[in-house]
Motif scaffolding. Structure first.
Motif, PDB file in Angstrom:
ATOM      1  N   GLU A   1     -16.840  20.777 -44.809  1.00 58.80           N
ATOM      2  CA  GLU A   1     -17.029  21.749 -44.568  1.00 58.80           C
ATOM      3  C   GLU A   1     -18.439  22.345 -45.096  1.00 58.80           C
ATOM      4  OE1 GLU A   1     -13.506  23.495 -44.489  1.00 58.80           O
ATOM      5  OE2 GLU A   1     -12.488  22.379 -42.865  1.00 58.80           O
ATOM      6  N   LEU A   2     -18.413  22.074 -46.333  1.00 58.32           N
ATOM      7  CA  LEU A   2     -19.526  22.429 -47.423  1.00 58.32           C
ATOM      8  C   LEU A   2     -20.889  22.085 -46.605  1.00 58.32           C
ATOM      9  CD1 LEU A   2     -20.302  23.579 -50.048  1.00 58.32           C
ATOM     10  CD2 LEU A   2     -19.385  21.663 -51.053  1.00 58.32           C
ATOM     11  N   ARG A   3     -20.892  20.723 -46.165  1.00 58.43           N
ATOM     12  CA  ARG A   3     -21.884  20.111 -45.439  1.00 58.43           C
ATOM     13  C   ARG A   3     -22.553  20.848 -44.149  1.00 58.43           C
ATOM     14  NH1 ARG A   3     -20.749  13.817 -46.730  1.00 58.43           N
ATOM     15  NH2 ARG A   3     -21.280  13.964 -48.787  1.00 58.43           N
ATOM     16  N   GLU A   4     -21.362  21.687 -43.672  1.00 63.79           N
ATOM     17  CA  GLU A   4     -21.780  22.316 -42.345  1.00 63.79           C
ATOM     18  C   GLU A   4     -22.430  23.716 -42.741  1.00 63.79           C
ATOM     19  OE1 GLU A   4     -18.148  20.098 -39.570  1.00 63.79           O
ATOM     20  OE2 GLU A   4     -17.929  22.080 -40.598  1.00 63.79           O
ATOM     21  N   THR A   5     -22.445  24.157 -44.066  1.00 66.37           N
ATOM     22  CA  THR A   5     -23.034  25.046 -44.227  1.00 66.37           C
ATOM     23  C   THR A   5     -24.148  25.565 -43.711  1.00 66.37           C
ATOM     24  OG1 THR A   5     -21.935  24.981 -46.678  1.00 66.37           O
ATOM     25  CG2 THR A   5     -23.659  26.838 -46.288  1.00 66.37           C
ATOM     26  N   PRO A   6     -25.338  24.664 -43.670  1.00 65.69           N
ATOM     27  CA  PRO A   6     -26.623  25.180 -43.058  1.00 65.69           C
ATOM     28  C   PRO A   6     -26.341  25.710 -41.575  1.00 65.69           C
ATOM     29  CG  PRO A   6     -26.874  23.297 -44.269  1.00 65.69           C
ATOM     30  CD  PRO A   6     -25.432  23.609 -44.155  1.00 65.69           C
ATOM     31  N   LEU A   7     -25.418  24.915 -40.775  1.00 73.07           N
ATOM     32  CA  LEU A   7     -25.005  25.119 -39.358  1.00 73.07           C
ATOM     33  C   LEU A   7     -24.378  26.406 -39.081  1.00 73.07           C
ATOM     34  CD1 LEU A   7     -23.524  21.872 -37.942  1.00 73.07           C
ATOM     35  CD2 LEU A   7     -25.631  23.019 -37.331  1.00 73.07           C
ATOM     36  N   SER A   8     -23.432  26.826 -40.415  1.00 66.52           N
ATOM     37  CA  SER A   8     -22.613  28.000 -40.076  1.00 66.52           C
ATOM     38  C   SER A   8     -23.913  29.189 -40.276  1.00 66.52           C
ATOM     39  CB  SER A   8     -21.601  28.123 -41.574  1.00 66.52           C
ATOM     40  OG  SER A   8     -21.407  29.363 -41.694  1.00 66.52           O
ATOM     41  N   VAL A   9     -24.499  29.210 -41.131  1.00 64.67           N
ATOM     42  CA  VAL A   9     -25.367  30.312 -41.334  1.00 64.67           C
ATOM     43  C   VAL A   9     -26.511  30.429 -40.086  1.00 64.67           C
ATOM     44  CG1 VAL A   9     -27.715  31.062 -42.810  1.00 64.67           C
ATOM     45  CG2 VAL A   9     -25.574  30.049 -43.873  1.00 64.67           C
ATOM     46  N   GLU A  10     -26.966  29.282 -39.397  1.00 67.22           N
ATOM     47  CA  GLU A  10     -27.711  29.155 -38.504  1.00 67.22           C
ATOM     48  C   GLU A  10     -27.046  29.702 -37.068  1.00 67.22           C
ATOM     49  OE1 GLU A  10     -29.491  25.631 -37.623  1.00 67.22           O
ATOM     50  OE2 GLU A  10     -29.488  26.141 -35.583  1.00 67.22           O
ATOM     51  N   ALA A  11     -25.756  29.341 -36.873  1.00 70.06           N
ATOM     52  CA  ALA A  11     -25.149  29.817 -35.779  1.00 70.06           C
ATOM     53  C   ALA A  11     -24.628  31.308 -35.995  1.00 70.06           C
ATOM     54  CB  ALA A  11     -23.891  28.978 -35.464  1.00 70.06           C
ATOM     55  N   THR A  12     -24.431  31.746 -37.349  1.00 73.47           N
ATOM     56  CA  THR A  12     -24.052  33.061 -37.371  1.00 73.47           C
ATOM     57  C   THR A  12     -25.303  34.249 -37.066  1.00 73.47           C
ATOM     58  OG1 THR A  12     -22.269  32.482 -39.221  1.00 73.47           O
ATOM     59  CG2 THR A  12     -23.250  34.717 -39.184  1.00 73.47           C
ATOM     60  N   ALA A  13     -26.324  33.667 -37.683  1.00 73.26           N
ATOM     61  CA  ALA A  13     -27.696  34.486 -37.450  1.00 73.26           C
ATOM     62  C   ALA A  13     -28.041  34.568 -35.759  1.00 73.26           C
ATOM     63  CB  ALA A  13     -28.915  33.651 -38.238  1.00 73.26           C
TER      64      ALA A  13
ATOM     65  N   VAL B   1     -18.533  35.556 -37.476  1.00 76.65           N
ATOM     66  CA  VAL B   1     -19.056  34.325 -38.186  1.00 76.65           C
ATOM     67  C   VAL B   1     -18.964  33.082 -37.504  1.00 76.65           C
ATOM     68  CG1 VAL B   1     -18.595  33.107 -40.443  1.00 76.65           C
ATOM     69  CG2 VAL B   1     -18.621  35.717 -40.166  1.00 76.65           C
ATOM     70  N   ALA B   2     -19.893  32.477 -37.223  1.00 77.78           N
ATOM     71  CA  ALA B   2     -19.793  31.265 -36.461  1.00 77.78           C
ATOM     72  C   ALA B   2     -19.855  29.868 -37.181  1.00 77.78           C
ATOM     73  CB  ALA B   2     -21.069  31.122 -35.245  1.00 77.78           C
ATOM     74  N   ALA B   3     -18.731  30.159 -38.305  1.00 73.59           N
ATOM     75  CA  ALA B   3     -18.851  28.848 -39.046  1.00 73.59           C
ATOM     76  C   ALA B   3     -17.856  27.732 -38.346  1.00 73.59           C
ATOM     77  CB  ALA B   3     -17.871  29.257 -40.247  1.00 73.59           C
TER      78      ALA B   3
ATOM     79  N   LYS C   1     -17.771  27.227 -45.884  1.00 75.94           N
ATOM     80  CA  LYS C   1     -18.943  27.657 -45.077  1.00 75.94           C
ATOM     81  C   LYS C   1     -18.626  28.988 -44.292  1.00 75.94           C
ATOM     82  CE  LYS C   1     -16.625  25.248 -41.289  1.00 75.94           C
ATOM     83  NZ  LYS C   1     -16.860  24.410 -39.954  1.00 75.94           N
ATOM     84  N   SER C   2     -17.337  29.398 -44.352  1.00 74.59           N
ATOM     85  CA  SER C   2     -17.012  30.876 -43.793  1.00 74.59           C
ATOM     86  C   SER C   2     -17.417  31.739 -44.615  1.00 74.59           C
ATOM     87  CB  SER C   2     -15.536  30.901 -43.462  1.00 74.59           C
ATOM     88  OG  SER C   2     -14.870  30.932 -44.949  1.00 74.59           O
ATOM     89  N   TYR C   3     -17.530  31.610 -46.181  1.00 73.15           N
ATOM     90  CA  TYR C   3     -18.006  32.581 -47.011  1.00 73.15           C
ATOM     91  C   TYR C   3     -19.663  32.699 -46.930  1.00 73.15           C
ATOM     92  CZ  TYR C   3     -19.688  33.772 -51.821  1.00 73.15           C
ATOM     93  OH  TYR C   3     -20.243  34.482 -52.846  1.00 73.15           O
ATOM     94  N   THR C   4     -20.373  31.563 -46.707  1.00 75.08           N
ATOM     95  CA  THR C   4     -21.719  31.558 -46.527  1.00 75.08           C
ATOM     96  C   THR C   4     -22.099  32.144 -45.300  1.00 75.08           C
ATOM     97  OG1 THR C   4     -21.508  29.258 -46.432  1.00 75.08           O
ATOM     98  CG2 THR C   4     -22.761  29.908 -48.276  1.00 75.08           C
ATOM     99  N   GLY C   5     -21.290  31.925 -44.264  1.00 69.08           N
ATOM    100  CA  GLY C   5     -21.624  32.783 -42.852  1.00 69.08           C
ATOM    101  C   GLY C   5     -21.180  34.110 -43.008  1.00 69.08           C
ATOM    102  N   GLN C   6     -20.226  34.569 -43.740  1.00 66.81           N
ATOM    103  CA  GLN C   6     -20.061  35.964 -43.978  1.00 66.81           C
ATOM    104  C   GLN C   6     -21.025  36.778 -44.641  1.00 66.81           C
ATOM    105  OE1 GLN C   6     -16.330  35.732 -46.327  1.00 66.81           O
ATOM    106  NE2 GLN C   6     -15.084  35.221 -44.617  1.00 66.81           N
ATOM    107  N   ILE C   7     -21.768  36.032 -45.617  1.00 63.43           N
ATOM    108  CA  ILE C   7     -23.019  36.603 -46.428  1.00 63.43           C
ATOM    109  C   ILE C   7     -24.077  36.718 -45.515  1.00 63.43           C
ATOM    110  CG2 ILE C   7     -24.651  36.087 -48.550  1.00 63.43           C
ATOM    111  CD1 ILE C   7     -22.440  34.832 -49.838  1.00 63.43           C
ATOM    112  N   ALA C   8     -24.326  35.523 -44.644  1.00 61.54           N
ATOM    113  CA  ALA C   8     -25.234  35.783 -43.505  1.00 61.54           C
ATOM    114  C   ALA C   8     -25.297  36.994 -42.716  1.00 61.54           C
ATOM    115  CB  ALA C   8     -25.403  34.287 -42.740  1.00 61.54           C
TER     116      ALA C   8
END
Ligand code: F6R
Length: 588
Positions: free
Chosen positions: A250-262, A377-379, A389-396
């Motif tokens: 899930e940590l490795r999915e962080t870039p996807l989470s930020v991108e999809a959330t944006a 949040v699209a984590a 990845k949900s935390y980073t998605g929330q920040i985004a």
């Protein structure tokens, strides 16, 4: 807290209930149990520990009606006896929630002659069902829930009828539909692959489920119609993709989470901006990691839109008689959308006339039903109990929310900046080598995460993550406050991890490094500020890519999360399922 599932139909109830419990295990894993109706008799199987401990007990069991439970203990220690289902006579029940008036109910039932075997609050429900049973389990459940105070999602079966009776109040419960079979469960992933259509029950609802029919009743026991919706659970929730733990995956999915959330943000931006126009004050709230994201949200709205903002944990906010009105927006942040304190805080805000915005990874939850606007949040599914990845998605999402409130041009600039961040996060993840720092932290008596401003928000998160999965004690602390107390704890056995991503405040945080070093404490630095690395070249340093200061928390977050992960691995912890915790905290 706790996950529950029920099955009735022509298929294999044992297989379905066990499979559902495996998917629900993130909600609690102190013990697991199931009850099945076989040859007119209720048989209960339960075991302390993970769901898989139940598996050998179910060998050879055949049934077409069953209910199951995976527990996160609230009343009574984790044990075989306190595990659910609880039974009284020919009735068995599973419960997710807390019965606040259980002690009074129990005393009354005991004086009537009932014999209790467990220390749980839930066992009273089984005895009340037996007492109220008069040939109709659903009616007995209706009479029973009238007596309960607290929260519950309940499923009951009995020896006298082929049905499951269910009820919910402030704990989640859904129904699922099949061909000649029906289901009930705490959430959609439990019914993944079983039911394409679901109904989310409302607070106060009851339902009577047979193999061929589902009848829903409202809180007055009148027949009710509820919407049927597609089951949005996805199979991604089940795979590890070659990683040893969900946390790493899930940590490795962080870039996807930020991108999809944006990307998802674009779809709600206009609605959000119009709902928030005229708002004069913002209150950000959430629990745990979501609260740490909310702290970033407060900072963003103050900096970008220059609108006053506060941030408080939902558990504090809901009980402080907050001053709220129509010109206030309450931004409730929650991965699950089911956290009891956050849901209650949002409900309170709504009842006081404030606008409510939900920032959530769960697009159909108690929180989304309460909110005026939902910012997704699209984590994707997050299985590990520790949020990454949900935390980073929330920040985004919070970054874009604040930018949108600040105006179109500001938003466009920020949208452009955040579009470049997933690549920076990927580069961070690829370059980070946390092995030696992880060993240092794992062998420390305490690990202190220090930072200022947004770095302080990440410091809190770093500390929570490390404590949560490695059990190494410590604190997240504002770097400037260190000298006002916590410095007394620093000695050669402690490590301080200092996060510095703000050029302007770098010197100030460097003072904290000096103060710790001069007391003999070990120090490591996480930074992307030129000069800091050079100045402390003899210290373990984690270098992040250069990045806009408001987006640096996204890079620093993956660094502290990875550090926590590696330290927990060094200590051989059960990373995805840390002790005493659950993914979704639906109790107070
Ligand atoms: C920590 C963690 C918890 C949750 C908290 C709120 O890693 O996951 O602190 O952040 O329980 O949960 P949600 O976001 O579902 O409201």
């Amino acid at each position: 807290m706790c996950g529950i599932i029920g099955y009735i139909g022509g298929g294999d109830a044992v297989k379905t209930v066990y499979g559902g419990l495996k998917r629900l295990e993130y909600r609690g894993y102190d013990s697991a149990g199931a009850a099945f109706l076989t040859d007119g008799k209720i048989r209960v199987y339960k075991k302390q520990g993970r769901v898989e401990k139940l598996y050998p007990l179910l060998d050879g069991v055949r049934s077409r009606i069953g209910i199951g439970h995976t527990r996160w203990a609230t009343h009574g220690v984790p044990s075989d006896t306190n595990a659910h289902p609880h039974r009284a006579g020919g009735i068995a029940v599973v419960h997710n929630g807390i019965i606040e008036n259980y002690a009074a109910l129990k005393a009354e039932l005991i004086s009537d002659g009932a014999k209790f075997v467990s220390d749980t609050d839930s066992e009273v429900i089984a005895h009340l069902l037996l007492k109220n049973y008069n040939g109709d389990l659903t009616e007995a459940l209706f009479k029973t829930v009238k007596l309960l105070k607290g929260s519950y999602a309940l499923m009951a079966i009995c020896e006298y009828e082929e049905k499951i009776a269910v009820a919910r109040y402030k704990s989640p419960l859904i129904l699922g539909y099949g061909n000649g079979e029906n289901f009930c469960a705490s959430d959609e992933p439990a019914l993944y692959g079983l039911s394409e259509k679901i109904t989310v029950l409302e607070d106060g609802d009851l339902a009577e489920i047979t193999a061929k029919s589902v009848k829903i009743f409202d809180k007055n026991f009148k027949r009710a119609e509820r919407e049927t919706e597609p089951n949005l659970a996805v199979s991604a929730s089940l795979g590890l993709d070659g990683c040893p733990h969900y946390m790493l995956k899930e940590l490795r999915e962080t870039p996807l989470s930020v991108e999809a959330t944006a990307r998802a943000f674009k779809g709600v931006k206009d609605k959000l901006v119009s709902a928030l126009s005229g708002v004069k004050r913002f209150v950000f709230t959430g629990c745990g990691t979501a609260y740490h994201a909310a702290l970033c949200g407060k900072r963003y709205i103050e900096s970008f839109a220059r609108i006053p903002a506060e941030c408080e944990t939902a558990g504090e906010f809901r009980y402080k008689n907050p001053v709220l009105g129509e010109d206030t927006a309450v931004i409730a942040v929650s991965q699950s959308g089911e956290t009891a304190d956050t849901v209650e805080a949002a409900g309170l805000a709504r009842s006081l006339g404030a606008k409510v915005v939900a920032i959530t990874n769960s697009h159909r939850s108690q929180l989304t039903r309460l909110a005026d606007v939902v910012v997704p949040v699209a984590a994707g599914p997050e299985i590990c109990v520790a949020a990454t990845k949900s935390y980073t998605g929330q920040i985004a999402a919070l970054y874009l929310l604040a930018a949108a409130v600040a105006g179109e041009k500001f938003y466009n600039d920020c949208a452009e900046k955040i579009s470049k961040t997933p690549a920076l996060i990927s580069a961070t993840l690829e370059s980070l080598d946390m092995r030696s720092l992880a060993h240092i932290c794992a062998s420390s008596s305490g690990v202190y995460f220090l930072g200022r401003d947004l770095d302080y928000a990440v410091a809190l998160e770093g500390s929570l993550k490390l404590k949560e999965i490695s059990y190494v004690p410590g604190e997240g602390y504002p770097a400037g406050e260190l000298k006002h107390g916590t410095l007394a704890l620093i000695d050669v056995n402690t490590t301080s991890v200092v996060i510095i991503t703000d050029k302007v405040l770098a010197e100030k945080s460097e003072n904290a490094i000096e103060q710790v070093l001069s007391r003999g404490g070990k120090v490591a630095v996480i930074t992307n500020v030129n000069g800091v690395r050079e100045r402390f070249s003899d210290l373990p340093t984690v270098v992040l890519p250069e990045c806009d200061k408001y987006l640096s928390p996204l890079l620093a977050a993956v660094a502290v999360q990875l550090l926590a992960y590696k330290a927990a691995a060094v200590l051989g912890r059960e990373i995805d399922k840390p002790r005493n915790l659950a993914k979704s905290v639906t109790v107070e």
